[in-house]
Design a protein around this motif. Structure first.
Motif, PDB file in Angstrom:
ATOM      1  N   LYS A   1       6.361  -3.003  -6.932  1.00 57.77           N
ATOM      2  CA  LYS A   1       5.716  -4.293  -7.849  1.00 57.77           C
ATOM      3  C   LYS A   1       6.395  -3.658  -9.147  1.00 57.77           C
ATOM      4  CE  LYS A   1       2.362  -6.630 -10.302  1.00 57.77           C
ATOM      5  NZ  LYS A   1       0.320  -6.832 -11.033  1.00 57.77           N
ATOM      6  N   GLU A   2       6.494  -2.577  -9.521  1.00 59.16           N
ATOM      7  CA  GLU A   2       7.589  -2.145 -10.971  1.00 59.16           C
ATOM      8  C   GLU A   2       8.995  -1.349 -10.575  1.00 59.16           C
ATOM      9  OE1 GLU A   2       6.055  -2.967 -13.834  1.00 59.16           O
ATOM     10  OE2 GLU A   2       4.500  -3.643 -13.377  1.00 59.16           O
ATOM     11  N   SER A   3       9.269  -2.022  -9.227  1.00 59.91           N
ATOM     12  CA  SER A   3      10.678  -1.399  -9.180  1.00 59.91           C
ATOM     13  C   SER A   3      11.822  -1.463 -10.413  1.00 59.91           C
ATOM     14  CB  SER A   3      11.295  -1.397  -8.055  1.00 59.91           C
ATOM     15  OG  SER A   3      11.128  -3.621  -7.709  1.00 59.91           O
ATOM     16  N   THR A   4      11.706  -2.500 -10.864  1.00 59.88           N
ATOM     17  CA  THR A   4      12.779  -2.314 -12.120  1.00 59.88           C
ATOM     18  C   THR A   4      12.702  -1.557 -13.027  1.00 59.88           C
ATOM     19  OG1 THR A   4      13.007  -5.165 -11.609  1.00 59.88           O
ATOM     20  CG2 THR A   4      13.863  -4.078 -13.705  1.00 59.88           C
ATOM     21  N   ARG A   5      11.483  -1.475 -13.679  1.00 55.08           N
ATOM     22  CA  ARG A   5      10.727  -0.541 -14.763  1.00 55.08           C
ATOM     23  C   ARG A   5      11.258   1.056 -13.510  1.00 55.08           C
ATOM     24  NH1 ARG A   5       6.420   2.259 -16.114  1.00 55.08           N
ATOM     25  NH2 ARG A   5       5.683   0.803 -14.760  1.00 55.08           N
ATOM     26  N   LEU A   6      10.754   0.880 -13.095  1.00 60.87           N
ATOM     27  CA  LEU A   6      10.217   2.583 -12.231  1.00 60.87           C
ATOM     28  C   LEU A   6      11.611   3.288 -11.396  1.00 60.87           C
ATOM     29  CD1 LEU A   6       6.385   2.674 -10.923  1.00 60.87           C
ATOM     30  CD2 LEU A   6       7.559   2.933 -13.195  1.00 60.87           C
ATOM     31  N   CYS A   7      11.980   2.577 -10.840  1.00 58.88           N
ATOM     32  CA  CYS A   7      13.195   2.541  -9.544  1.00 58.88           C
ATOM     33  C   CYS A   7      14.283   2.885 -10.531  1.00 58.88           C
ATOM     34  CB  CYS A   7      13.582   1.844  -8.624  1.00 58.88           C
ATOM     35  SG  CYS A   7      11.367   2.151  -7.721  1.00 58.88           S
ATOM     36  N   ALA A   8      14.718   2.308 -12.025  1.00 56.25           N
ATOM     37  CA  ALA A   8      15.787   1.688 -12.791  1.00 56.25           C
ATOM     38  C   ALA A   8      15.738   3.973 -13.358  1.00 56.25           C
ATOM     39  CB  ALA A   8      15.702   0.784 -13.187  1.00 56.25           C
ATOM     40  N   ARG A   9      14.347   4.060 -13.607  1.00 58.15           N
ATOM     41  CA  ARG A   9      14.285   5.384 -14.283  1.00 58.15           C
ATOM     42  C   ARG A   9      13.998   6.480 -13.340  1.00 58.15           C
ATOM     43  NH1 ARG A   9      10.881   3.111 -19.324  1.00 58.15           N
ATOM     44  NH2 ARG A   9      12.852   1.280 -20.213  1.00 58.15           N
ATOM     45  N   ILE A  10      14.285   6.015 -12.349  1.00 54.80           N
ATOM     46  CA  ILE A  10      13.358   7.625 -11.768  1.00 54.80           C
ATOM     47  C   ILE A  10      14.960   8.324 -11.573  1.00 54.80           C
ATOM     48  CG2 ILE A  10      14.218   7.085  -9.499  1.00 54.80           C
ATOM     49  CD1 ILE A  10      11.164   7.883  -8.240  1.00 54.80           C
ATOM     50  N   ASP A  11      14.510   9.857 -11.454  1.00 59.98           N
ATOM     51  CA  ASP A  11      15.565  10.287 -11.560  1.00 59.98           C
ATOM     52  C   ASP A  11      15.540  11.206  -9.524  1.00 59.98           C
ATOM     53  OD1 ASP A  11      13.325  12.628 -10.740  1.00 59.98           O
ATOM     54  OD2 ASP A  11      13.719  13.654 -13.151  1.00 59.98           O
ATOM     55  N   ALA A  12      16.616  12.121  -9.508  1.00 58.90           N
ATOM     56  CA  ALA A  12      17.013  12.690  -8.185  1.00 58.90           C
ATOM     57  C   ALA A  12      15.836  13.031  -7.743  1.00 58.90           C
ATOM     58  CB  ALA A  12      18.641  13.342  -7.759  1.00 58.90           C
ATOM     59  N   ARG A  13      15.224  14.344  -8.493  1.00 63.18           N
ATOM     60  CA  ARG A  13      13.816  14.878  -7.688  1.00 63.18           C
ATOM     61  C   ARG A  13      12.587  13.437  -7.430  1.00 63.18           C
ATOM     62  NH1 ARG A  13      12.532  20.331  -7.977  1.00 63.18           N
ATOM     63  NH2 ARG A  13      14.558  20.125  -7.510  1.00 63.18           N
ATOM     64  N   GLY A  14      12.898  13.176  -8.380  1.00 64.09           N
ATOM     65  CA  GLY A  14      11.303  11.867  -8.393  1.00 64.09           C
ATOM     66  C   GLY A  14      11.253  11.231  -7.254  1.00 64.09           C
ATOM     67  N   ALA A  15      12.886  11.025  -7.115  1.00 60.82           N
ATOM     68  CA  ALA A  15      13.186   9.904  -5.807  1.00 60.82           C
ATOM     69  C   ALA A  15      13.163  10.468  -4.063  1.00 60.82           C
ATOM     70  CB  ALA A  15      15.260   8.933  -6.181  1.00 60.82           C
ATOM     71  N   SER A  16      13.765  11.831  -4.594  1.00 57.74           N
ATOM     72  CA  SER A  16      13.518  12.822  -3.143  1.00 57.74           C
ATOM     73  C   SER A  16      12.365  12.519  -2.492  1.00 57.74           C
ATOM     74  CB  SER A  16      14.515  14.040  -3.653  1.00 57.74           C
ATOM     75  OG  SER A  16      14.156  14.675  -2.278  1.00 57.74           O
ATOM     76  N   ASN A  17      11.145  13.597  -3.630  1.00 58.28           N
ATOM     77  CA  ASN A  17       9.906  13.491  -3.789  1.00 58.28           C
ATOM     78  C   ASN A  17       9.250  12.321  -2.728  1.00 58.28           C
ATOM     79  OD1 ASN A  17      10.414  16.871  -4.262  1.00 58.28           O
ATOM     80  ND2 ASN A  17       9.343  16.642  -6.058  1.00 58.28           N
ATOM     81  N   ALA A  18       9.168  10.978  -3.689  1.00 58.69           N
ATOM     82  CA  ALA A  18       8.641  10.147  -3.166  1.00 58.69           C
ATOM     83  C   ALA A  18       9.155   9.487  -1.434  1.00 58.69           C
ATOM     84  CB  ALA A  18       9.568   8.454  -4.508  1.00 58.69           C
ATOM     85  N   LEU A  19      10.359  10.135  -1.293  1.00 57.09           N
ATOM     86  CA  LEU A  19      10.801   9.442   0.080  1.00 57.09           C
ATOM     87  C   LEU A  19      10.291  10.288   0.752  1.00 57.09           C
ATOM     88  CD1 LEU A  19      14.782   8.250  -0.478  1.00 57.09           C
ATOM     89  CD2 LEU A  19      12.897   6.439   0.082  1.00 57.09           C
ATOM     90  N   TRP A  20      10.292  12.122   1.014  1.00 59.18           N
ATOM     91  CA  TRP A  20       9.739  12.832   1.711  1.00 59.18           C
ATOM     92  C   TRP A  20       7.963  12.376   2.091  1.00 59.18           C
ATOM     93  CZ3 TRP A  20       5.977  15.821   0.396  1.00 59.18           C
ATOM     94  CH2 TRP A  20       5.378  16.979   1.865  1.00 59.18           C
ATOM     95  N   ALA A  21       7.507  12.333   0.612  1.00 61.39           N
ATOM     96  CA  ALA A  21       6.281  12.247   0.328  1.00 61.39           C
ATOM     97  C   ALA A  21       5.392  10.856   1.351  1.00 61.39           C
ATOM     98  CB  ALA A  21       5.452  11.605  -1.229  1.00 61.39           C
ATOM     99  N   LEU A  22       6.753   9.620   0.937  1.00 62.01           N
ATOM    100  CA  LEU A  22       5.811   8.023   1.767  1.00 62.01           C
ATOM    101  C   LEU A  22       6.147   8.551   3.392  1.00 62.01           C
ATOM    102  CD1 LEU A  22       7.968   5.902  -0.928  1.00 62.01           C
ATOM    103  CD2 LEU A  22       5.446   6.281  -0.423  1.00 62.01           C
ATOM    104  N   ALA A  23       7.527   9.310   3.731  1.00 57.81           N
ATOM    105  CA  ALA A  23       7.499   9.484   4.669  1.00 57.81           C
ATOM    106  C   ALA A  23       6.558  10.208   5.837  1.00 57.81           C
ATOM    107  CB  ALA A  23       9.507   9.380   5.540  1.00 57.81           C
ATOM    108  N   THR A  24       6.002  11.073   4.848  1.00 57.39           N
ATOM    109  CA  THR A  24       5.291  11.943   5.574  1.00 57.39           C
ATOM    110  C   THR A  24       4.150  11.097   5.722  1.00 57.39           C
ATOM    111  OG1 THR A  24       5.953  13.961   4.351  1.00 57.39           O
ATOM    112  CG2 THR A  24       3.984  14.419   4.996  1.00 57.39           C
ATOM    113  N   LEU A  25       3.691  11.268   4.471  1.00 62.23           N
ATOM    114  CA  LEU A  25       2.097  10.447   4.885  1.00 62.23           C
ATOM    115  C   LEU A  25       2.436   9.058   6.373  1.00 62.23           C
ATOM    116  CD1 LEU A  25       1.683   9.575   0.635  1.00 62.23           C
ATOM    117  CD2 LEU A  25      -0.231  10.697   2.196  1.00 62.23           C
TER     118      LEU A  25
END
Length: 310
Positions: free
Chosen positions: A99-123
């Motif tokens: 929902k807040e992708s413009t705010r959050l994904c525009a500021r997320i860093d490499a480690r954050g994006a990596s961890n989030a993608l890994w976590a979503l796939a794992t869950l």
């Protein structure tokens, strides 16, 4: 604020070796409640907290502490509560990320994006067709899908974000995209693969990470989320990196080889499957080690991959 405290409390449990399911359920519910009570404050959770919360939920959901089965009925009920609360928490964070992708994904860093993608796939791997299993699955399907697409959009659209990935983060991101069956742009795929294939002194991948990334590229090629040419081009450097990494392996017929935390048999098996899959030519399922006529660039990339994979 409450969201920050609750997020780091859940993260602390994910790192603790002896966290009990009851504490997990309480912490996950506390974060869900804090987010719900603060819905009107759009800045209540930033990109860092979102990625940390998803990572913690995935680690806890994957642990034996909250796994299904075993123990007394009372213990099973407590573990079920933990799984249910983790699902609710992860689903709310994923929904916010989308929902807040413009705010959050525009500021997320490499480690954050990596961890989030890994976590979503794992869950997502904890879902199922059974109603009870689905209700206690790792994350809501719609929330997972929308959040994953938002993160992939950030990777595709932010060259500076891709350039900041180290080998481990790149491997996790590729794996997460492959598990979610969401393709990256050719530029993003190539850049993340290059991070995995980088020299050791530049933070290059170890054997596990390299085989993980190679498996991801082969899976995405098989699903059609990236084309064969892009997959082989991106994989060539990883294959070479993996060949260097496995030189220290000592394989003995019939032996179970495990050096430290590296399961060498699994690394070899995953890499072998991926190399075979990437070596297939479109529409045939067969192997043609020689370059094809009519496309010099394609033929050259095929030859480079075949030479590296041999």
């Amino acid at each position: 604020g409450e969201c920050k405290r609750a997020t780091w409390a859940l993260h602390a449990l994910a790192k603790a070796p002896d966290a009990d399911p009851a504490s997990v359920a309480v912490a996950a519910k506390a974060l869900t409640t804090a987010m719900r009570d603060s819905m009107r404050d759009s800045g209540v959770m930033d990109a860092l907290l979102a990625s940390v919360a998803l990572y913690a939920a995935a680690k806890l959901r994957s642990s034996e502490r909250v796994a299904e089965g075993g123990g007394h009925a009372h213990d099973s009920a407590i573990r079920f509560d933990a799984r249910r609360e983790l699902r609710a928490c992860a689903s709310r964070v994923a929904a916010l990320l989308a929902k807040e992708s413009t705010r959050l994904c525009a500021r997320i860093d490499a480690r954050g994006a990596s961890n989030a993608l890994w976590a979503l796939a794992t869950l997502a791997s904890f879902g199922g067709s059974n109603a009870r299993v689905t209700l206690e699955g790792g994350v809501g399907e719609r929330e997972r899908r929308d959040a994953t697409r938002a993160l992939v959009g950030a990777l595709n659209g932010r060259p500076e974000l891709r350039a900041a990935f180290n080998a481990r983060d790149a491997a996790n991101a590729l794996w997460g995209c492959a598990k979610a069956r969401v393709g990256l742009s050719d530029d993003a795929t190539t850049q993340l693969a290059s991070a995995v294939a980088s020299a050791p002194e530049g933070g290059g991948a170890n054997a596990v990470e390299a085989s993980m990334a190679l498996w991801a590229l082969a899976s995405m090629r098989g699903d059609g989320t990236i084309d064969a040419r892009s997959a082989r081009l991106a994989a060539t450097g990883i294959v070479r990196r993996l060949a260097e990494s496995v030189k220290s392996f000592t394989v003995t017929r019939g032996a179970t080889i495990n050096t430290g935390e590296v399961d060498q048999h699994r690394v070899v098996a995953n890499a072998s499957w991926a190399a075979a899959k990437l070596s297939e030519r479109e529409g045939t399922g067969l192997f043609f080690p020689k370059p094809r006529d009519g496309d010099d660039d394609f033929a050259e990339s095929d030859a480079d991959f075949d030479a590296a994979a041999t």
